[in-house]
Design a protein around this motif. Sequence first.
Motif, PDB file in Angstrom:
ATOM      1  N   LEU A 250       0.834  -1.194   0.000  1.00  0.00           N
ATOM      2  CA  LEU A 250       0.000   0.000   0.000  1.00  0.00           C
ATOM      3  C   LEU A 250       0.870   1.246   0.000  1.00  0.00           C
ATOM      4  CD1 LEU A 250      -2.641  -1.032   2.710  1.00  0.00           C
ATOM      5  CD2 LEU A 250      -2.790  -1.345   0.242  1.00  0.00           C
ATOM      6  N   VAL A 251       0.332   2.301  -0.613  1.00  0.00           N
ATOM      7  CA  VAL A 251       1.012   3.602  -0.580  1.00  0.00           C
ATOM      8  C   VAL A 251       0.870   4.186   0.819  1.00  0.00           C
ATOM      9  CG1 VAL A 251       1.131   5.887  -1.633  1.00  0.00           C
ATOM     10  CG2 VAL A 251       0.540   3.903  -3.035  1.00  0.00           C
ATOM     11  N   ASP A 253       0.830   7.229   1.888  1.00  0.00           N
ATOM     12  CA  ASP A 253       0.037   8.452   2.051  1.00  0.00           C
ATOM     13  C   ASP A 253      -1.470   8.181   2.070  1.00  0.00           C
ATOM     14  OD1 ASP A 253       2.443   9.785   2.080  1.00  0.00           O
ATOM     15  OD2 ASP A 253       2.394  10.217  -0.086  1.00  0.00           O
ATOM     16  N   ASN A 254      -1.969   7.410   1.085  1.00  0.00           N
ATOM     17  CA  ASN A 254      -3.420   7.251   0.959  1.00  0.00           C
ATOM     18  C   ASN A 254      -3.879   5.785   1.024  1.00  0.00           C
ATOM     19  OD1 ASN A 254      -2.312   6.421  -1.424  1.00  0.00           O
ATOM     20  ND2 ASN A 254      -3.285   8.019  -2.697  1.00  0.00           N
ATOM     21  N   ASN A 255      -2.980   4.845   1.322  1.00  0.00           N
ATOM     22  CA  ASN A 255      -3.319   3.423   1.482  1.00  0.00           C
ATOM     23  C   ASN A 255      -3.925   2.791   0.226  1.00  0.00           C
ATOM     24  OD1 ASN A 255      -2.388   3.253   4.095  1.00  0.00           O
ATOM     25  ND2 ASN A 255      -4.376   3.701   5.006  1.00  0.00           N
ATOM     26  N   THR A 256      -3.578   3.312  -0.934  1.00  0.00           N
ATOM     27  CA  THR A 256      -4.028   2.686  -2.178  1.00  0.00           C
ATOM     28  C   THR A 256      -3.110   1.511  -2.530  1.00  0.00           C
ATOM     29  OG1 THR A 256      -2.719   4.261  -3.465  1.00  0.00           O
ATOM     30  CG2 THR A 256      -5.040   4.799  -3.059  1.00  0.00           C
ATOM     31  N   VAL A 257      -3.685   0.547  -3.227  1.00  0.00           N
ATOM     32  CA  VAL A 257      -2.923  -0.652  -3.572  1.00  0.00           C
ATOM     33  C   VAL A 257      -1.912  -0.319  -4.664  1.00  0.00           C
ATOM     34  CG1 VAL A 257      -3.082  -3.015  -4.420  1.00  0.00           C
ATOM     35  CG2 VAL A 257      -4.887  -2.090  -2.950  1.00  0.00           C
ATOM     36  N   VAL A 258      -0.686  -0.736  -4.463  1.00  0.00           N
ATOM     37  CA  VAL A 258       0.364  -0.517  -5.444  1.00  0.00           C
ATOM     38  C   VAL A 258       0.232  -1.566  -6.542  1.00  0.00           C
ATOM     39  CG1 VAL A 258       2.848  -0.419  -5.828  1.00  0.00           C
ATOM     40  CG2 VAL A 258       1.891   0.439  -3.700  1.00  0.00           C
ATOM     41  N   THR A 259       0.082  -1.119  -7.762  1.00  0.00           N
ATOM     42  CA  THR A 259      -0.051  -2.026  -8.899  1.00  0.00           C
ATOM     43  C   THR A 259       1.233  -2.027  -9.713  1.00  0.00           C
ATOM     44  OG1 THR A 259      -1.013  -0.241 -10.240  1.00  0.00           O
ATOM     45  CG2 THR A 259      -2.537  -1.678  -9.042  1.00  0.00           C
TER      46      THR A 259
END
Length: 578
Positions: A250-251, A253-259
């Motif tokens: 996860l990133v 800063d914003n907890n988005t999934v790293v693709t």
Amino acid sequence: MDSEDEIEDNPQWKGVPGTIILINALNGSDITSLAHIATCGVVKQYLRSSKHNLIGVCYYGVKNSNATNLDAQDVKEIFPLSVPTVNDFKNLQIADPSKLEKCTELKMSDALWLCNKMFINCKKQLLSRTIIILTKLDIAPMKSDQKPCCSRAADLASSNVQIEIINISQEQYKVNPFYEDFFIEANNGKDVKLPPPVSDCKGIENLIQQQSHRHLAVSQLTLHIGEGFDIGVGVYRLLTQSTYTKSVNLVRDNNTVVTTVNKTMKVAVEQTPGSPHQMDIDEEETKTLLKSEIIHYQDYGGEKINFTDEEKKNMTNPFGPPMIKLLGFKPESLLCKEKWFIKPGYFLYPNEDIIEGSTVVFKALYKACAEMSMVALCMLCTRVNSRPYIVALSPCSNPLGLNVEIGFNVIHIPFVENIRNLPIPENSNDEILPEHKSAMQDILHNLKFDYKADMFENPKLQSQYRNIEAAVLSEENVEPFKDTTKPSQEKFQTLHADLFEELFGPFGAVALKRSAPTEVNDIDEDLLQKRIKTRNVNAYTVPQLKNILKYKNIPNLNNIKNVKKNELVEEVYKHCTV
């Protein structure tokens, strides 16, 4: 014919199964509620298993206020044909059948038309297409809809869409004649018995899962019996391994999934002299490549030998296309399933879609092996890039309690290197007492049961998964589960308590550790002398040996607090022999 031509001619079995569940909302409230609860349970199982199977749920016999002129007016789509998500499950829970606006008359043809439209609009490649109808077979559609309904069922059957009906009822009743005609049209004109009524919610859920998982074959192959004699079979895995969700990045800063993106590769591009875009050979240009442009290479003699992807697959499997080839027969007495287990086996079943008439030959082979107590030895290769295995086909019926009359258990036969014998010491001084042997026989007799691979689950993981599942699905109560790993004390009530304690210690969760006696207790002299004569003093525990030495009041006895058991046994033989 070379191997490349054989691979090209071999049919490719690709795609995922697609299942659409149709629920009749015009049945009684009890029946509709059972169908709704069972469907929720099936979708929850799909979420737990994390499978990429496609499933869709629709209600028919209800008014769809959001439908346009081009949509079905009497069908409400709960969620489309797709991999179910948490939001789909929540939408299904919210769609309470008692709150839906129902139609005055039953219309079924629009529901079948919508199912066909969902299959056509599906962007993924489908291996199979199945429609499961949950209804009671007492109310037929309206008169003007019966003929179109049978026509649509015949069209779907001709398009290889299978229609299955689960008869939900709490009692026996007279089936409407329309469903007999409908069932014949749905099975390409074959006479098929209507399903018996089911009233258990768990039973309905199991039937849905059986119908939706019946096409999940590992591979569809040809069984080569002899020269120019092949039949079509399907290789199935009856038990699936539990999959665990892998960790994701996860990133911060914003907890988005790293693709990750792997569509581009850096390749060296030589430019022609005098070109306006001329560049040095050492520089590289980022260029998107097609899969057919990617090549493999192997260093051989200081030179790079290039191979295409197709050539690499042919070298990986030099035995030709995936198939199963009959090698011969052996007596069933030579087969030991428990000893020869090196990997999970498969289940073999005929497939008429590959070669017509395969079921007749398959039944004859099954009957011959069962009557003569023989197993068939075969060479099995399930995929193009997998190495072949030598397997044994053992006749089997009703595997894992399924409603399957014929079939073969596919058992992998190991090589000699895979078998290891248990090391048994030749010179053993330990003498087994008859009463101990009898006690162990009773224990083994009481421990016998019919084993199934899904009987035991890790209770700690199950508790953790149930709590996570309840939090994700916003459920107030955590679904209970049965801890099958707890010992059953009822099975050991008939055992002799003294012998059991002498062998293993006190039975039960309270006494997990034997406590050393603090005082010198009375010693059974007869038992002591018997064990001394039979050289079996080591059957005593360390505290018991210390107690014996203290009870004998041996003079000049050294401190025995930290003495090992072997030394205590020698002291007993030395000072306690009569």
